[in-house]
Write a protein that holds these residues in place. Structure first.
Motif, mmCIF file in Angstrom:
data_model
loop_
_atom_site.group_PDB
_atom_site.id
_atom_site.type_symbol
_atom_site.label_atom_id
_atom_site.label_comp_id
_atom_site.label_asym_id
_atom_site.label_seq_id
_atom_site.Cartn_x
_atom_site.Cartn_y
_atom_site.Cartn_z
ATOM 1 N N ILE A 18 0.736 -1.181 -0.015
ATOM 2 C CA ILE A 18 -0.092 -0.057 -0.014
ATOM 3 C C ILE A 18 0.907 1.218 0.076
ATOM 4 O O ILE A 18 1.761 1.354 0.936
ATOM 5 C CB ILE A 18 -0.935 -0.063 1.252
ATOM 6 C CG1 ILE A 18 -1.738 -1.226 1.191
ATOM 7 C CG2 ILE A 18 -1.815 1.138 1.048
ATOM 8 C CD1 ILE A 18 -2.656 -1.256 2.361
ATOM 9 N N ILE A 19 0.762 1.873 -1.052
ATOM 10 C CA ILE A 19 1.697 3.188 -1.242
ATOM 11 C C ILE A 19 1.077 4.318 -1.355
ATOM 12 O O ILE A 19 0.115 4.490 -2.006
ATOM 13 C CB ILE A 19 2.474 2.924 -2.637
ATOM 14 C CG1 ILE A 19 3.398 1.712 -2.333
ATOM 15 C CG2 ILE A 19 3.571 4.248 -2.686
ATOM 16 C CD1 ILE A 19 4.042 1.251 -3.888
ATOM 17 N N VAL A 27 3.052 2.325 3.162
ATOM 18 C CA VAL A 27 2.348 2.382 4.302
ATOM 19 C C VAL A 27 1.588 1.256 5.133
ATOM 20 O O VAL A 27 1.153 1.213 5.836
ATOM 21 C CB VAL A 27 1.346 3.634 4.387
ATOM 22 C CG1 VAL A 27 2.025 5.050 3.994
ATOM 23 C CG2 VAL A 27 0.171 3.396 3.287
ATOM 24 N N GLY A 28 1.709 0.288 4.032
ATOM 25 C CA GLY A 28 1.142 -1.000 4.665
ATOM 26 C C GLY A 28 1.193 -2.239 3.549
ATOM 27 O O GLY A 28 1.962 -1.828 2.575
ATOM 28 N N GLY A 46 -3.125 -4.178 6.414
ATOM 29 C CA GLY A 46 -2.310 -3.688 7.671
ATOM 30 C C GLY A 46 -1.866 -2.350 7.272
ATOM 31 O O GLY A 46 -1.124 -2.201 6.013
ATOM 32 N N VAL A 47 -2.268 -1.488 7.895
ATOM 33 C CA VAL A 47 -1.640 -0.130 7.745
ATOM 34 C C VAL A 47 -0.780 0.237 8.933
ATOM 35 O O VAL A 47 -1.182 0.075 9.923
ATOM 36 C CB VAL A 47 -2.751 0.921 7.430
ATOM 37 C CG1 VAL A 47 -2.107 2.560 6.980
ATOM 38 C CG2 VAL A 47 -3.514 0.430 6.144
ATOM 39 N N GLN A 54 -6.609 7.468 7.106
ATOM 40 C CA GLN A 54 -6.362 8.265 5.990
ATOM 41 C C GLN A 54 -7.160 7.697 4.675
ATOM 42 O O GLN A 54 -7.047 8.206 3.721
ATOM 43 C CB GLN A 54 -5.088 8.374 5.586
ATOM 44 C CG GLN A 54 -4.308 9.433 6.961
ATOM 45 C CD GLN A 54 -2.676 9.551 6.663
ATOM 46 O OE1 GLN A 54 -2.283 9.328 5.620
ATOM 47 N NE2 GLN A 54 -2.009 9.830 7.933
ATOM 48 N N GLY A 55 -7.723 6.798 4.994
ATOM 49 C CA GLY A 55 -8.455 5.966 3.944
ATOM 50 C C GLY A 55 -7.738 5.010 3.226
ATOM 51 O O GLY A 55 -7.859 4.400 2.126
ATOM 52 N N MET A 56 -6.506 4.565 3.735
ATOM 53 C CA MET A 56 -5.685 3.766 3.267
ATOM 54 C C MET A 56 -6.031 2.351 3.198
ATOM 55 O O MET A 56 -6.201 1.656 2.155
ATOM 56 C CB MET A 56 -4.085 3.728 3.710
ATOM 57 C CG MET A 56 -3.471 5.068 3.672
ATOM 58 S SD MET A 56 -2.934 5.593 2.148
ATOM 59 C CE MET A 56 -2.228 7.128 2.836
#
Length: 127
Positions: A18-19, A27-28, A46-47, A54-56
Motif C-alpha cells: 500500500i503506497i 504505508v502497509g 494492515g496499515v 487516512q483512507g488507506m
C-alpha cells in the motif's frame, strides 16, 4: 512461498504494498490469504499506525475486492476483523461488507466475519 510451491497462482498469494500517493511511501500491505474456495476468497491488510485514518485501508480493501471479482472466480470476499478494531470495522462497513458470526481464533482473538457479495458490490461501485 508455500502456496506457490503447491501450485497456487501468484495473484492469490502475493503481498501487495500500500503506497501513499503524495510521497510514494510504503504505508502497509494487503493481499489474499489463499486461492478462492467455493467462490469465496479471504483478504488481509494492515496499515502502519502513523498512517491510519487516512483512507488507506479502505482503498486497499476496495482494490482487493475489485481484483477478486474481476477474476471471475469469486462471488464473495471475506474479511476477518478483530471485534475491537474500530477502524477496520468502519472500513469494511463503508465498502458494503455485512457482519456475520464472531469466531475465536487459535490465539483467543474474537474475529467478526465480514463479507461482501459480487452483485451488491458491483451495483455500488460501477466501473
Amino acid at each position: 512461498m508455500r502456496q506457490l510451491h503447491k501450485g497456487a497462482h501468484p495473484d492469490w498469494c502475493s503481498t501487495f504494498l500500500i503506497i501513499r500517493v503524495s510521497d510514494s511511501a510504503v504505508v502497509g500491505a494487503c493481499g489474499f490469504k489463499d486461492e478462492p474456495a467455493d467462490g469465496c476468497v479471504e483478504i488481509g491488510y494492515g496499515v502502519a499506525p502513523a498512517c491510519r485514518k487516512q483512507g488507506m485501508a479502505s482503498a486497499a480493501i476496495s482494490e482487493l475486492v475489485r481484483l477478486a471479482f474481476a477474476s471471475g472466480q469469486v462471488d464473495a470476499v471475506l474479511a476477518q476483523v478483530n471485534a475491537d478494531n474500530v477502524g477496520s470495522t468502519r472500513a469494511v462497513q463503508s465498502l458494503g461488507f455485512t457482519a456475520h458470526d464472531t469466531l475465536i481464533d487459535d490465539d483467543g482473538e474474537p474475529l467478526v466475519q465480514w463479507s461482501v457479495r459480487r452483485s451488491p458490490w458491483e451495483d455500488a461501485h460501477p466501473r
